[in-house]
Enzyme design. Structure first.
Site, PDB file in Angstrom:
ATOM      1  N   CYS A  36      32.557  22.815  56.586  1.00 33.13           N
ATOM      2  CA  CYS A  36      33.586  23.843  56.450  1.00 33.13           C
ATOM      3  C   CYS A  36      32.703  25.294  56.142  1.00 33.13           C
ATOM      4  O   CYS A  36      31.926  25.313  55.114  1.00 33.13           O
ATOM      5  CB  CYS A  36      34.315  23.486  55.128  1.00 33.13           C
ATOM      6  SG  CYS A  36      35.471  25.088  54.570  1.00 33.13           S
ATOM      7  N   TYR A  47      39.932  31.141  63.346  1.00 35.00           N
ATOM      8  CA  TYR A  47      41.003  30.080  62.845  1.00 35.00           C
ATOM      9  C   TYR A  47      42.263  30.764  63.680  1.00 35.00           C
ATOM     10  O   TYR A  47      42.964  29.971  64.086  1.00 35.00           O
ATOM     11  CB  TYR A  47      40.958  29.877  61.492  1.00 35.00           C
ATOM     12  CG  TYR A  47      39.829  29.190  61.096  1.00 35.00           C
ATOM     13  CD1 TYR A  47      39.938  27.487  61.171  1.00 35.00           C
ATOM     14  CD2 TYR A  47      38.533  29.442  60.543  1.00 35.00           C
ATOM     15  CE1 TYR A  47      38.997  26.756  60.393  1.00 35.00           C
ATOM     16  CE2 TYR A  47      37.619  28.688  59.999  1.00 35.00           C
ATOM     17  CZ  TYR A  47      37.783  27.302  59.733  1.00 35.00           C
ATOM     18  OH  TYR A  47      36.988  26.428  59.576  1.00 35.00           O
TER      19      TYR A  47
END
Length: 285
Positions: free
Chosen positions: A40, A162
């Site tokens: 992440c 994203y």
């Protein structure tokens, strides 16, 4: 697609959920455990700042498995400090009614087993402001300029990839794609005569940008359809990213990064095949 249903607008745009836990604890060495995924980028920035500020002895570290299941992030075996199998357990201890997505990074109080904060934008700033007030990552005299970079980088680059990758409409995807590359072009021009974004030193703004850049060619270019060009084809950004890699490359785990994105996002990559490339050695050449 069920995983992101609650974070998709009626126009097909990805809308990231807000951070539920926002306590800003006072420094107490040994009390808190930083839970991260090496895959992440949000967690990676906390890992880099912790390393840069030499907080390893003050804040312990737990790394979750790169593959999430229906309960979210799983520890790699029962965590020896928190005595938990899933990060969700710390979320539920803090808020038994919590129904949002369990996210990293998370700072967990080892005395209560509760999540203290999952507020990733503030977490790294507090590492500088509260744990290492002498830090040069977010100095007061440069703070306004740093913030001026952080905001558009978050919307257009950090979260922008994203927005492109999780878009469910062509219009939402193309808007995110356009904003992403417009911002990267702006940074590419800025770095033509500079080594860092602000002043002549590494700051919080650089770390936030870099954890997205280091994943760009391996994940975002193909998996998230951010494919106008590769990072390696933007000479100033590429040279900049490699300089930071020389300093923080030991915090990068290519296996975790690629397995998480390509195996976990079933709606984007239903076969679960993890690409063999690109060659990570390109970062050290």
């Amino acid at each position: 697609m069920a995983q992101f249903t609650k974070e998709t607008s009626t126009t097909g745009a990805f809308v990231r959920q807000p951070n539920r836990f926002t306590t800003r604890p006072e420094p107490e060495p040994g009390r808190y455990r930083l839970v991260v995924s090496l895959a992440c980028p949000w967690a990676h920035r906390a890992l880099v700042v912790r390393k840069f500020l030499q907080l390893e002895d003050a804040i312990s570290l737990a790394v979750v498995d790169p593959i999430r299941d229906e309960r979210g992030w799983r520890f790699q075996g029962t965590d020896p400090v928190l005595h938990m199998d899933f990060l969700e357990e710390a979320y539920k201890r803090a808020d038994p009614g919590y129904e949002g997505r369990v996210t990293v990074p998370a700072l967990v109080d080892t005395t209560t087993g509760e999540v203290v904060t999952n507020d990733y934008p503030q977490l790294t700033l507090d590492f500088s402001l509260r744990w290492r007030p002498e830090s040069t990552l977010y100095p007061e005299d440069l703070r306004e300029e740093i913030d001026g970079w952080i905001e558009p980088i978050f919307h257009n680059v950090n979260n922008g990839v994203y927005k492109a990758g999780f878009a469910t409409s062509q219009e939402a995807y193309e808007e995110a794609y356009g904003n992403l590359f417009a911002e990267l072009d702006r940074i590419e021009e800025h770095l033509a005569t500079r080594e860092y974004l602000v002043g002549e030193q590494l700051t919080e703004a650089d770390i936030r940008l870099w954890t997205t850049l280091v994943r760009f060619d391996a994940v975002y270019h193909g998996h998230f359809k951010c494919n106008r060009n590769k990072l390696t084809e933007m000479p100033n950004l590429w040279a900049y990213a490699k300089r930071l890699y020389a300093q923080f490359g030991d915090t990068v785990d290519w296996d975790h990064i690629k397995r998480h994105y390509y195996v976990t996002h079933h709606q984007i990559n239903p076969t679960g095949i993890v690409p063999a490339g690109p060659d990570p050695q390109v970062w050290t050449r």
